[in-house]
Scaffold this motif. Structure first.
Motif, PDB file in Angstrom:
ATOM      1  N   ASP A 126       1.255  -0.990  -0.252  1.00 26.57           N
ATOM      2  CA  ASP A 126       0.147   0.448   0.166  1.00 26.57           C
ATOM      3  C   ASP A 126       0.643   1.002  -0.191  1.00 26.57           C
ATOM      4  N   ILE A 127       0.574   2.137  -0.639  1.00 25.98           N
ATOM      5  CA  ILE A 127       0.459   3.246  -0.507  1.00 25.98           C
ATOM      6  C   ILE A 127       0.897   4.424   0.398  1.00 25.98           C
ATOM      7  N   LEU A 128       1.851   4.405   1.119  1.00 22.99           N
ATOM      8  CA  LEU A 128       1.460   4.777   2.727  1.00 22.99           C
ATOM      9  C   LEU A 128       1.735   6.774   1.793  1.00 22.99           C
ATOM     10  N   SER A 129       2.374   7.497   1.461  1.00 28.80           N
ATOM     11  CA  SER A 129       2.937   8.289   1.167  1.00 28.80           C
ATOM     12  C   SER A 129       3.785   8.203   0.264  1.00 28.80           C
ATOM     13  N   GLU A 130       4.542   9.045  -0.219  1.00 28.49           N
ATOM     14  CA  GLU A 130       5.464   9.636  -1.475  1.00 28.49           C
ATOM     15  C   GLU A 130       5.595   8.922  -1.510  1.00 28.49           C
ATOM     16  N   SER A 131       7.039   8.959  -0.687  1.00 28.89           N
ATOM     17  CA  SER A 131       7.898   8.128   0.162  1.00 28.89           C
ATOM     18  C   SER A 131       8.135   6.993   1.354  1.00 28.89           C
ATOM     19  N   GLU A 132       6.822   6.644   0.953  1.00 33.80           N
ATOM     20  CA  GLU A 132       6.389   5.655   2.867  1.00 33.80           C
ATOM     21  C   GLU A 132       5.624   4.713   1.775  1.00 33.80           C
ATOM     22  N   ARG A 133       5.698   3.439   2.109  1.00 31.83           N
ATOM     23  CA  ARG A 133       4.900   2.162   1.762  1.00 31.83           C
ATOM     24  C   ARG A 133       4.130   1.125   3.117  1.00 31.83           C
ATOM     25  N   MET A 134       3.486   0.588   2.918  1.00 34.62           N
ATOM     26  CA  MET A 134       3.204  -0.476   3.456  1.00 34.62           C
ATOM     27  C   MET A 134       3.152  -1.716   2.684  1.00 34.62           C
ATOM     28  N   ILE A 135       3.787  -3.114   3.034  1.00 34.42           N
ATOM     29  CA  ILE A 135       3.669  -4.065   3.118  1.00 34.42           C
ATOM     30  C   ILE A 135       3.583  -5.561   3.415  1.00 34.42           C
ATOM     31  N   PHE A 136       2.530  -5.835   3.296  1.00 30.42           N
ATOM     32  CA  PHE A 136       2.061  -6.923   4.582  1.00 30.42           C
ATOM     33  C   PHE A 136       1.120  -8.422   3.696  1.00 30.42           C
ATOM     34  N   GLU A 137       0.853  -9.076   4.411  1.00 31.71           N
ATOM     35  CA  GLU A 137       0.825 -10.512   4.248  1.00 31.71           C
ATOM     36  C   GLU A 137      -0.806 -10.385   3.896  1.00 31.71           C
ATOM     37  N   LYS A 138      -1.331 -10.689   2.495  1.00 30.62           N
ATOM     38  CA  LYS A 138      -2.984 -10.588   2.024  1.00 30.62           C
ATOM     39  C   LYS A 138      -3.341 -12.009   2.363  1.00 30.62           C
ATOM     40  N   LYS A 139      -4.471 -11.617   2.871  1.00 31.08           N
ATOM     41  CA  LYS A 139      -5.707 -13.221   3.475  1.00 31.08           C
ATOM     42  C   LYS A 139      -6.603 -13.555   2.579  1.00 31.08           C
TER      43      LYS A 139
END
Length: 138
Positions: A125-138
């Motif tokens: 997921d895009i959180l901001s221009e420079s920050e992302r979140m990666i997570f296991e999709k259920k």
């Protein structure tokens, strides 16, 4: 489990994911255009898996193969240009997925029925221009 990352700590996050999920042979990356799927895969391949090859987006080739000192062979796939499962099968995707090597798949939603049950489904997921979140999709 989720991780927030920027360019400064992307390697650390890739290392943590590899340590946690190195038993998974197929990693499917879901994310919008420009979220950093290829950037994350490049970091994973270069910095964590010690690829011997130059990592590039397989958007037009569909499948790139890399040699690695950690994971033997790595197959990097980009299914963005595929129409459906039938086209994916015609391009050889199914054989590669069943080959027992590490497969890193971008745009897996283009041929979801080809992914086995034990696939690691990841979302960025895009959180901001420079920050992302990666997570296991259920």
């Amino acid at each position: 489990m989720s991780f927030t990352f920027t360019q400064e700590n992307i390697q650390e996050v890739a290392e943590k994911l590899w340590l946690t999920h190195s038993d998974k042979k197929i990693w499917a990356f879901y994310a919008p255009m420009g979220a950093g799927k290829t950037t994350f895969i490049k970091t994973l391949c270069n910095e964590v898996l010690k690829s011997k090859d130059i990592i590039s987006s397989p958007t037009f080739a569909i499948i790139n193969e890399y040699e690695s000192t950690v994971a033997d062979k790595i197959f990097h796939m980009d299914w963005y240009r595929l129409e459906d499962e039938d086209e994916a099968i015609q391009t050889g995707v199914e054989e590669v997925l069943m080959g027992g090597y590490l497969c890193l798949v971008e745009w897996p939603e283009k041929a979801p029925m080809l992914l086995p049950e034990d696939t690691l489904f990841l979302e960025i997921d895009i959180l901001s221009e420079s920050e992302r979140m990666i997570f296991e999709k259920k």
